[in-house]
Scaffold this motif. Structure first.
Motif, short mmCIF file in Angstrom:
data_model
loop_
_atom_site.label_atom_id
_atom_site.label_comp_id
_atom_site.label_asym_id
_atom_site.label_seq_id
_atom_site.Cartn_x
_atom_site.Cartn_y
_atom_site.Cartn_z
N ILE A 12 -12.67 -53.64 5.27
CA ILE A 12 -12.65 -53.12 4.07
C ILE A 12 -13.06 -51.63 3.83
O ILE A 12 -12.50 -51.10 3.04
N ASP A 13 -13.84 -51.18 4.74
CA ASP A 13 -14.03 -49.80 4.80
C ASP A 13 -12.88 -48.99 5.08
O ASP A 13 -12.59 -48.00 4.18
N ARG A 14 -11.87 -49.36 5.98
CA ARG A 14 -10.79 -48.62 6.49
C ARG A 14 -9.63 -48.78 5.14
O ARG A 14 -9.18 -47.80 4.54
N SER A 15 -9.65 -50.17 4.56
CA SER A 15 -8.80 -49.96 3.29
C SER A 15 -8.95 -49.42 2.33
O SER A 15 -8.21 -48.71 1.36
N ARG A 16 -10.41 -49.36 1.97
CA ARG A 16 -11.04 -48.70 0.73
C ARG A 16 -10.53 -47.13 0.78
O ARG A 16 -9.98 -46.63 0.01
N ARG A 17 -10.66 -46.61 2.17
CA ARG A 17 -10.47 -45.23 2.23
C ARG A 17 -8.67 -44.89 2.26
O ARG A 17 -8.45 -43.86 1.76
N PHE A 18 -8.08 -46.02 2.79
CA PHE A 18 -6.58 -45.87 2.84
C PHE A 18 -6.08 -45.90 1.36
O PHE A 18 -5.31 -44.97 0.98
N TYR A 19 -6.52 -46.79 0.64
CA TYR A 19 -5.98 -46.92 -0.70
C TYR A 19 -6.70 -45.84 -1.72
O TYR A 19 -5.83 -45.41 -2.50
N ALA A 20 -7.79 -45.45 -1.55
CA ALA A 20 -8.14 -44.15 -2.34
C ALA A 20 -7.38 -42.93 -2.12
O ALA A 20 -7.01 -42.36 -3.22
N ALA A 21 -6.97 -42.67 -0.95
CA ALA A 21 -6.15 -41.50 -0.62
C ALA A 21 -4.51 -41.87 -1.12
O ALA A 21 -4.17 -40.91 -1.65
N ALA A 22 -4.01 -42.97 -0.59
CA ALA A 22 -2.71 -43.27 -0.96
C ALA A 22 -2.39 -43.49 -2.39
O ALA A 22 -1.32 -43.05 -2.85
N LEU A 23 -3.44 -43.96 -3.23
CA LEU A 23 -3.16 -44.05 -4.51
C LEU A 23 -3.50 -42.95 -5.62
O LEU A 23 -2.96 -43.07 -6.63
N ALA A 24 -4.15 -41.95 -4.83
CA ALA A 24 -4.42 -41.00 -5.74
C ALA A 24 -3.39 -40.20 -6.66
O ALA A 24 -3.41 -39.64 -7.71
N PRO A 25 -2.38 -39.93 -5.68
CA PRO A 25 -1.02 -39.21 -6.42
C PRO A 25 -0.31 -40.13 -7.48
O PRO A 25 0.07 -39.40 -8.19
N LEU A 26 -0.80 -41.22 -7.51
CA LEU A 26 -0.26 -42.22 -8.82
C LEU A 26 -1.31 -42.43 -9.92
O LEU A 26 -0.76 -42.96 -10.84
N GLY A 27 -2.23 -41.42 -9.75
CA GLY A 27 -3.12 -41.60 -10.75
C GLY A 27 -4.36 -42.72 -10.64
O GLY A 27 -5.11 -42.85 -11.70
N TYR A 28 -4.41 -43.32 -9.68
CA TYR A 28 -5.41 -44.59 -9.58
C TYR A 28 -6.54 -44.22 -8.76
O TYR A 28 -6.61 -43.19 -7.97
N ILE A 29 -7.81 -44.53 -9.22
CA ILE A 29 -9.08 -44.32 -8.69
C ILE A 29 -9.71 -45.51 -8.14
O ILE A 29 -9.33 -46.70 -8.81
N MET A 30 -10.62 -45.48 -7.34
CA MET A 30 -11.64 -46.66 -7.30
C MET A 30 -12.56 -46.92 -8.58
O MET A 30 -13.19 -45.87 -8.78
N THR A 31 -12.34 -47.81 -9.07
CA THR A 31 -13.06 -48.26 -10.41
C THR A 31 -14.11 -48.90 -10.21
O THR A 31 -15.19 -49.10 -10.78
N LYS A 32 -14.44 -49.94 -9.12
CA LYS A 32 -15.33 -50.77 -8.60
C LYS A 32 -15.48 -50.94 -7.19
O LYS A 32 -14.58 -50.88 -6.52
#
Length: 131
Positions: A12-32
């Motif tokens: 979960i920690d690795r995936s949280r970091r991966f998706y926070a970085a990968a989705l940032a250019p698309l306007g997504y943020i970690m919301t919860k």
């Protein structure tokens, strides 16, 4: 039509970091972030989902990558390019460089990444190229 989608991940920690970085250019943020699960979405003013935690969730579990393909909408071709760069830098593996996929339609511009668990993650822009 869809409210949200979720996938199980091995770390979960690795995936949280991966998706926070990968989705940032698309306007997504970690919301919860609930420790063993994290939700990603757009800021509240741009929200398209009724789920208060986000449209895309990752949770600690047993991944099944061959069954899952998730495509995120990108506002521009430049955002698709930025997603690809960010996802590779965050530990993703290339599964299709940014470019046109005319077999879908003439303006289908997408990039594909395999996330740390092997899920096929796509960013796609359907708009024609702007000059």
């Amino acid at each position: 039509m869809l409210d949200h989608i979720g996938i199980d991940v091995s770390d979960i920690d690795r995936s949280r970091r991966f998706y926070a970085a990968a989705l940032a250019p698309l306007g997504y943020i970690m919301t919860k972030d609930f420790g063993q699960a994290a939700g990603f979405g757009v800021p509240d003013g741009e929200k398209k989902s009724s789920d208060p935690g986000g449209e895309f969730w990752v949770a600690k579990g047993d991944p099944h990558p061959p069954l899952v393909h998730v495509a995120f909408s990108a506002a521009s071709r430049a955002a698709v390019d930025a997603f690809h760069v960010a996802a590779l830098a965050a530990g993703g593996r290339d599964n299709g460089a940014p470019g046109l996929r005319e077999r879908y339609h003439p303006d289908y511009y997408a990039a594909f990444i395999l996330d740390p668990d092997g899920y096929n993650i796509e960013a796609v822009c359907h708009a024609p190229e702007t000059g």
